[in-house]
Scaffold this motif. Structure first.
Motif, PDB file in Angstrom:
ATOM      1  N   ASP A 109       0.868  -1.177   0.000  1.00 48.68           N
ATOM      2  CA  ASP A 109       0.000   0.000   0.000  1.00 48.68           C
ATOM      3  C   ASP A 109       0.903   1.225   0.000  1.00 48.68           C
ATOM      4  O   ASP A 109       1.553   1.518   1.007  1.00 48.68           O
ATOM      5  CB  ASP A 109      -0.891  -0.055   1.248  1.00 48.68           C
TER       6      ASP A 109
ATOM      7  N   HIS B  88      -2.284   1.403   9.009  1.00 47.51           N
ATOM      8  CA  HIS B  88      -2.957   0.132   9.284  1.00 47.51           C
ATOM      9  C   HIS B  88      -2.005  -1.010   8.993  1.00 47.51           C
ATOM     10  O   HIS B  88      -0.974  -0.827   8.337  1.00 47.51           O
ATOM     11  CB  HIS B  88      -4.213   0.009   8.422  1.00 47.51           C
TER      12      HIS B  88
ATOM     13  N   HIS C 177      -6.095  -3.609   4.132  1.00 48.00           N
ATOM     14  CA  HIS C 177      -6.383  -3.251   5.522  1.00 48.00           C
ATOM     15  C   HIS C 177      -6.459  -4.574   6.249  1.00 48.00           C
ATOM     16  O   HIS C 177      -7.500  -5.211   6.314  1.00 48.00           O
ATOM     17  CB  HIS C 177      -7.700  -2.470   5.640  1.00 48.00           C
TER      18      HIS C 177
ATOM     19  N   THR D 106       1.376   0.566   7.465  1.00 50.08           N
ATOM     20  CA  THR D 106       1.560   1.747   6.624  1.00 50.08           C
ATOM     21  C   THR D 106       1.659   2.982   7.512  1.00 50.08           C
ATOM     22  O   THR D 106       1.130   3.008   8.619  1.00 50.08           O
ATOM     23  CB  THR D 106       0.382   1.976   5.668  1.00 50.08           C
TER      24      THR D 106
ATOM     25  N   GLU E 274       0.771   6.883   6.721  1.00 47.29           N
ATOM     26  CA  GLU E 274       0.176   7.616   5.606  1.00 47.29           C
ATOM     27  C   GLU E 274      -0.565   8.897   5.992  1.00 47.29           C
ATOM     28  O   GLU E 274      -1.771   9.022   5.793  1.00 47.29           O
ATOM     29  CB  GLU E 274      -0.775   6.701   4.843  1.00 47.29           C
TER      30      GLU E 274
ATOM     31  N   GLU F 299       2.536   7.786   1.596  1.00 46.64           N
ATOM     32  CA  GLU F 299       2.302   6.529   2.318  1.00 46.64           C
ATOM     33  C   GLU F 299       3.386   5.508   2.009  1.00 46.64           C
ATOM     34  O   GLU F 299       3.643   5.184   0.857  1.00 46.64           O
ATOM     35  CB  GLU F 299       0.939   5.955   1.903  1.00 46.64           C
TER      36      GLU F 299
HETATM   37 MN   LIG Z   1      -3.278   2.657   3.240  1.00 43.23          MN
END
Ligand SMILES: [Mn+2]
Length: 468
Positions: A274, A357, A364, A397, A399, A439
């Motif tokens: 991500d 997350h 997620h 992550t 972000e 991110e």
């Molecule tokens: Mn993300």
């Protein structure tokens, strides 16, 4: 860097040890007897047609079995750790269309299981086992027709789920390898978009968000990431402030303030990444864009430099909002006492999501998660995804972002209770920037992090890459 060539090394799927996955799950279950039964995903077709939809294995099943194909089930006997993989029965007429299935001996070796059964045998087999209790997951793939009717009152739907979620939160070394690879390739894909935009800008060619999505998927696919972890967000101009914009079909504006926010990550063998980068459509950030960009970068770096086992995610989120709020006051965009602004949650006019997350088989990912309530009207409400101290081998992550989202700005600035805290001249001056998010996907190590994301993020580095 040449992002067009295929990398010779693809981490091997054979490194995944699903038996270790199962043993880890068992460690988190209080029950030491009974049977685990879980059904994997089934192939679906487009509404009222025979056109198959893209199949992607359900993550808990993949974690437990390692099987990426559709139509499988799994049974595990907890007392003796015997694993039965159940494959779909494929009659000859179906083999004509779908090919000959892998022989049982090959499946046993590939997935490190003890026995292979057919799906037509599941019900009788469960009866034969006479388990005290059947642990299962109440997932969309569950079909209770496979469970003998006399077991209806002996099904536990929570213990297995909680244990799998707990297990998935920290990663095995082979999972780290796959996640690192997914993030590295996604990083190259992000870099290739920056280069491409720069090249097209120099050639005075207007490009569409769709081209960037296609290029991102292409770089990923060429390197073995055949699927995206989520639908790429290719948001240019004011759309950068729309968190889940996925239309990806507009022309990229070329005015001096226009930014392109790309939130995209490929997945390798179902292990995801991500990553978000925001870059100037015209290869050079405007003064307003640099100001907003560097505030977000400062917040991200502050978190990255503090991450290590034992750190509470809530503290990292609080750190981000303190930095954002402080900088917005310095900039003259928010007016008032910082402590008061933080208490009221006024910064949420421009930052209305969590700071990060867990990442794994899902973007997620499960584990340590509290349902987040994305409701800007509930000032100061918790958006925290991780409610526990970080641990070694978590992949998460970081972000932060700042957004000039018309809906959000209106919601706050038209409310008489909050109106005095905003300098609307300044808000309108920076509104042209749209939005910025930066991110990274990182691994928590023994004493810090390993950042899997290797795309440039300093203003001068991004501009240099785009102007090459
Ligand atoms: Mn993300």
């Amino acid at each position: 860097m040449d992002t067009s060539t295929t990398r010779a090394f693809f981490p091997s799927m054979e490194r995944i040890n699903t038996r270790d996955h199962y043993l880890k799950i068992k460690k988190y279950m209080s029950a030491k007897s009974g049977v685990i039964y879980h059904r994997g995903g089934m192939t679906l077709t487009r509404d009222d047609t025979d056109v198959e939809l893209d199949f992607r294995q359900e993550s808990n099943f993949l974690y437990l079995s390692g099987v990426e194909a559709a139509g499988f089930h799994i049974v595990v006997v907890l007392e003796n750790d015997t694993i039965y993989l159940i494959r779909p029965d494929r009659p000859k007429v179906e083999q004509l269309w779908k090919g000959i299935p892998e022989p049982d001996a090959a499946l046993m070796k590939k997935y490190n299981v003890d026995h292979i059964l057919l799906d037509t045998e599941v019900k009788d087999f469960l009866k034969e086992l006479k388990p005290q209790i059947i642990f299962t997951l109440d997932s969309t793939n569950m079909d209770y027709n496979y469970i003998p009717v006399e077991y209806e009152n002996r099904i536990d739907r929570t213990q297995l789920k909680n244990a799998i979620h707990e297990a998935r939160l920290t990663k095995f070394p082979w999972e780290v390898t796959l996640l690192r690879y997914a993030a590295h390739i996604s990083s190259y894909a992000h870099m290739s978009l920056m280069s491409y935009c720069g090249e097209k800008y120099r050639q005075k060619q207007v490009i569409n968000e769709a081209e960037l999505e296609a290029k991102f998927r292409w770089v990923c696919g060429k390197n073995g990431l055949s699927r995206q972890c989520y639908i790429p967000i290719i948001a240019s101009g004011s759309r950068a402030a729309v968190l889940h914009y996925t239309d990806n079909d507009k022309s990229i504006p070329s005015h001096q303030h226009a930014l392109v926010l790309v939130d995209a990550g490929g997945e390798y063998r179902c292990y995801g990444s991500d990553v978000t980068r925001t870059f100037p459509a015209s290869t050079k950030f405007s003064d307003e864009a640099i100001t907003i960009y560097n505030i977000v970068l400062k917040a991200q770096k502050a978190v990255l430099s503090r991450l290590k086992p034992g750190v509470f995610w809530k503290d990292m989120h609080d750190l981000v909002v303190r930095i954002l709020c402080h900088e917005l006051v310095e900039l003259g965009l928010l007016i008032g006492n910082e402590t008061e602004l933080l208490q009221l949650g006024v910064y949420r006019a421009f930052y209305f999501h969590g700071t990060g997350h867990s990442v794994g088989l899902d973007c997620h990912d499960v584990g340590g998660k509290e349902i987040s309530i994305l409701d800007s009207t509930r000032k100061g409400s918790s958006l925290l995804l991780l409610q526990r101290p970080l641990d070694e081998n978590m992949v998460i992550t970081v972000e932060p972002g700042l957004y000039f989202n018309d809906v959000s700005i209106d919601l706050w600035t038209k409310d008489p209770a909050y109106k005095p805290y905003f300098n609307m001249d300044k808000v309108n001056q920076y509104r042209v920037v749209g939005g910025v998010r930066i991110e990274d996907t990182v691994l928590v190590t023994r004493d810090g992090i390993e950042n899997f994301t290797v795309v440039p993020k300093e203003v001068h580095d991004i501009e240099a890459l785009m102007q090459q």
